[in-house]
Design a protein around this motif. Structure first.
Motif, mmCIF file in Angstrom:
data_model
loop_
_atom_site.group_PDB
_atom_site.id
_atom_site.type_symbol
_atom_site.label_atom_id
_atom_site.label_comp_id
_atom_site.label_asym_id
_atom_site.label_seq_id
_atom_site.Cartn_x
_atom_site.Cartn_y
_atom_site.Cartn_z
ATOM 1 N N THR A 46 0.841 -1.204 0.000
ATOM 2 C CA THR A 46 0.000 0.000 0.000
ATOM 3 C C THR A 46 0.877 1.256 0.000
ATOM 4 O OG1 THR A 46 -1.670 -1.253 1.187
ATOM 5 C CG2 THR A 46 -1.951 1.138 1.151
ATOM 6 N N GLU A 73 -4.930 -5.215 -2.258
ATOM 7 C CA GLU A 73 -5.771 -6.235 -1.615
ATOM 8 C C GLU A 73 -6.300 -7.234 -2.639
ATOM 9 O OE1 GLU A 73 -5.322 -3.295 -0.291
ATOM 10 O OE2 GLU A 73 -5.114 -3.776 1.838
ATOM 11 N N ARG A 149 -6.053 4.168 6.098
ATOM 12 C CA ARG A 149 -4.988 3.240 6.486
ATOM 13 C C ARG A 149 -5.473 2.324 7.609
ATOM 14 N NH1 ARG A 149 -0.117 4.016 4.076
ATOM 15 N NH2 ARG A 149 -0.158 1.763 4.319
ATOM 16 N N GLY A 150 -5.129 1.079 7.476
ATOM 17 C CA GLY A 150 -5.564 0.090 8.465
ATOM 18 C C GLY A 150 -7.001 -0.374 8.242
ATOM 19 N N SER A 152 -8.515 -2.558 6.481
ATOM 20 C CA SER A 152 -8.922 -3.965 6.368
ATOM 21 C C SER A 152 -9.481 -4.497 7.689
ATOM 22 C CB SER A 152 -7.738 -4.848 5.960
ATOM 23 O OG SER A 152 -7.276 -4.470 4.696
ATOM 24 N N ASP A 153 -9.019 -3.925 8.804
ATOM 25 C CA ASP A 153 -9.599 -4.313 10.102
ATOM 26 C C ASP A 153 -11.101 -4.043 10.081
ATOM 27 O OD1 ASP A 153 -7.043 -4.804 11.109
ATOM 28 O OD2 ASP A 153 -6.839 -2.780 11.950
HETATM 29 N N1 ASP Z 1 -3.410 -2.177 3.071
HETATM 30 C C1 ASP Z 1 -4.059 -1.092 3.784
HETATM 31 C C2 ASP Z 1 -3.037 -0.294 4.556
HETATM 32 O O1 ASP Z 1 -1.855 -0.593 4.491
HETATM 33 C C3 ASP Z 1 -5.161 -1.564 4.661
HETATM 34 C C4 ASP Z 1 -4.730 -2.450 5.806
HETATM 35 O O2 ASP Z 1 -3.628 -3.000 5.818
HETATM 36 O O3 ASP Z 1 -5.540 -2.621 6.730
HETATM 37 O O4 ASP Z 1 -3.382 0.644 5.211
#
Ligand code: ASP
Ligand code: ADP
Ligand code: MG
Length: 422
Positions: A46, A73, A149-150, A152-153
């Motif tokens: 990402t 993803e 960011r983040g 996917s949680d």
């Molecule tokens: N790939 C995305 C990120 O790096 C989403 C995630 O990892 O949750 O922010």
């Protein structure tokens, strides 16, 4: 049981690791569970994609950035489905728009509005593991969006809520939620359980182990979240509704957020409507303002200081210069500082115990760390400090509240009493 498993970037960082994830999914399915798996992009991907797009000067909230960034993803979802087949299991991959995960149109920080779970149920009925690309969705006009960011949680917990899953397992590179980032404080303790409220505060204050929206979904829909390691079988940390005994623990954890910038408007006229003039243009562009301080007015003027996400600082300054030149233009003082960290202590027990602020300020003073801004809520106290002291402050506060010790063995707070806060 119906289980949602979410695997982060490190957990799917290579084909070898994807094969290990596939083995875990197949095992869960062979134990008789229906399994939906949400995956992140492979570690570093990402960042690489964002960096590529940023060289081409995208605008704020640019739709094309999401088109690019969402591909990370897609790759991991396809690879994991193949790896499950390689092991003799059955799997089908799904992108956000195939399910569909409907979001609003705020690119790069979209919020999930609805999830159609039928295709996933049909997939289970055929005996397949459903592999879902995290982080992405689609808005009502068919544009690809990403969740921040983040994110996917959040996909993981939202899918669990939509399916009425028995649990959402968040597999990551640490084996649970700790009293502080274990990468910064080696003596941090793993918690067995943490309340949604405390996890929400820790997440919003910089503990990136769970995205804030994921915790909000969990809390709203009562999804039990289990944060655990993809490299071991050990039980991790359960995020659960608050239990009475949790109030006995005054401070649960320490978090640091180095992702904010400070903006100061000096000597603005202390008259009605000034705050509206400053903050309306920012909120109209979706810039989230966090801490705000306005001091006592001197001779009809006042200083206003606030923090915004680092990535929005440049835009915020532009907007202020454009939309309220009378406050920020010639002769006025508009200053900013990116060199800050917000350091916080969190605990539901603060509601009923005094002395937390005092011990926090003492610990920072002993390290010679100056506090620039302070804010409190019922269950947290945050201080803005120079960024270079972020890790030192985290360790100092972790020590001061003796978080490395088992909960029952920590020294009582001085003047501790079961009423009020301080
Ligand atoms: N790939 C995305 C990120 O790096 C989403 C995630 O990892 O949750 O922010
Ligand atoms: P993933 O790629 O699996 O989503 P993240 O990097 O997003 O993983 O989140 C896991 C990281 O969160 C850990 O490696 C750790 O450094 C960091 N972290 C920050 N605060 C905490 C905390 N209180 N407990 C556990 N991990 C934390
Ligand atoms: Mg993450």
């Amino acid at each position: 049981m119906l289980i949602v498993q979410k695997y982060g970037g490190t957990s799917v960082g290579s084909l070898e690791r994807i094969r290990a994830v596939a083995a875990r999914c197949v095992k869960a399915q062979r134990e008789g569970h229906e399994v939906a798996v949400v995956v992140s992009a492979m570690a570093g991907e990402t960042n690489r994609l964002i960096e590529l797009t940023s060289q081409l000067r995208p605008g704020p909230g640019d739709r094309e950035v999401d088109v690019v960034v969402a591909t990370g993803e897609q790759v991991s979802a396809g690879l994991l489905a193949l790896a499950i087949r390689e092991l003799g299991g059955q799997a089908r991959s799904f992108l956000g728009h195939q399910i569909k995960i409907l979001t609003d149109s705020a690119h790069a920080r979209a919020r999930i509005q609805a999830i159609e779970a039928e295709r996933l149920r049909a997939c289970f009925a055929e005996g397949c593991v459903a592999v879902i690309a995290g982080f992405q969705g689609i808005d009502e006009r068919g544009n690809i969006t990403t969740l921040g960011r983040g994110g996917s949680d959040t996909t993981g917990v939202a899918i669990a809520a939509a399916l009425g899953a028995d649990a959402c397992e968040i597999y990551t590179d640490v084996d649970g939620v700790y009293t502080a980032d274990p990468g910064v404080v080696p003596g941090a303790r793993k918690m067995e359980r943490i309340s949604y409220e405390e996890m929400l505060e820790l997440a919003s204050l910089g503990a990136k182990v769970l995205q804030i929206r994921a915790v909000e979904f969990g809390m709203k829909y009562g999804v039990p979240i289990h944060v655990r390691s993809s490299f071991s079988e050990a039980t991790g940390t359960w995020v659960v509704p608050e239990e009475a005994s949790m109030e006995d623990i005054v401070v649960t954890g320490v978090a640091a957020d180095r992702n904010e910038s400070k903006i100061t408007l000096r000597a603005v006229p202390d008259v009605t409507g000034v705050a509206r003039r400053i903050f309306s243009p920012l909120s109209a562009e979706g810039i989230i303002v966090d801490m705000i301080i306005q001091n006592i007015s001197h001779s009809g003027h006042t200083d206003v200081t606030f923090t915004v996400p680092k990535g929005d600082r440049e835009r915020a300054i532009e907007l202020l210069a454009e939309r309220c030149p009378e406050l920020t233009g010639e002769g006025a003082n508009l200053a900013w500082d990116d060199d800050i960290s917000k350091i916080s202590v969190v605990g539901v027990g603060m509601r009923s115990h005094a002395g937390v602020a005092r011990r926090m300020f003492e610990a920072l003073a002993e390290e010679g760390i100056n506090i620039q801004m302070i804010s409190t809520s019922e269950i947290k106290i945050s201080c803005v400090i120079r960024e270079k002291y972020s890790e030192l402050a985290t360790r100092a506060l972790h020590d001061a509240f003796e978080l490395e010790r088992p909960e029952g063995e920590r020294r009582a707070l001085e003047g501790e009493r079961p009423a009020g806060r301080g």
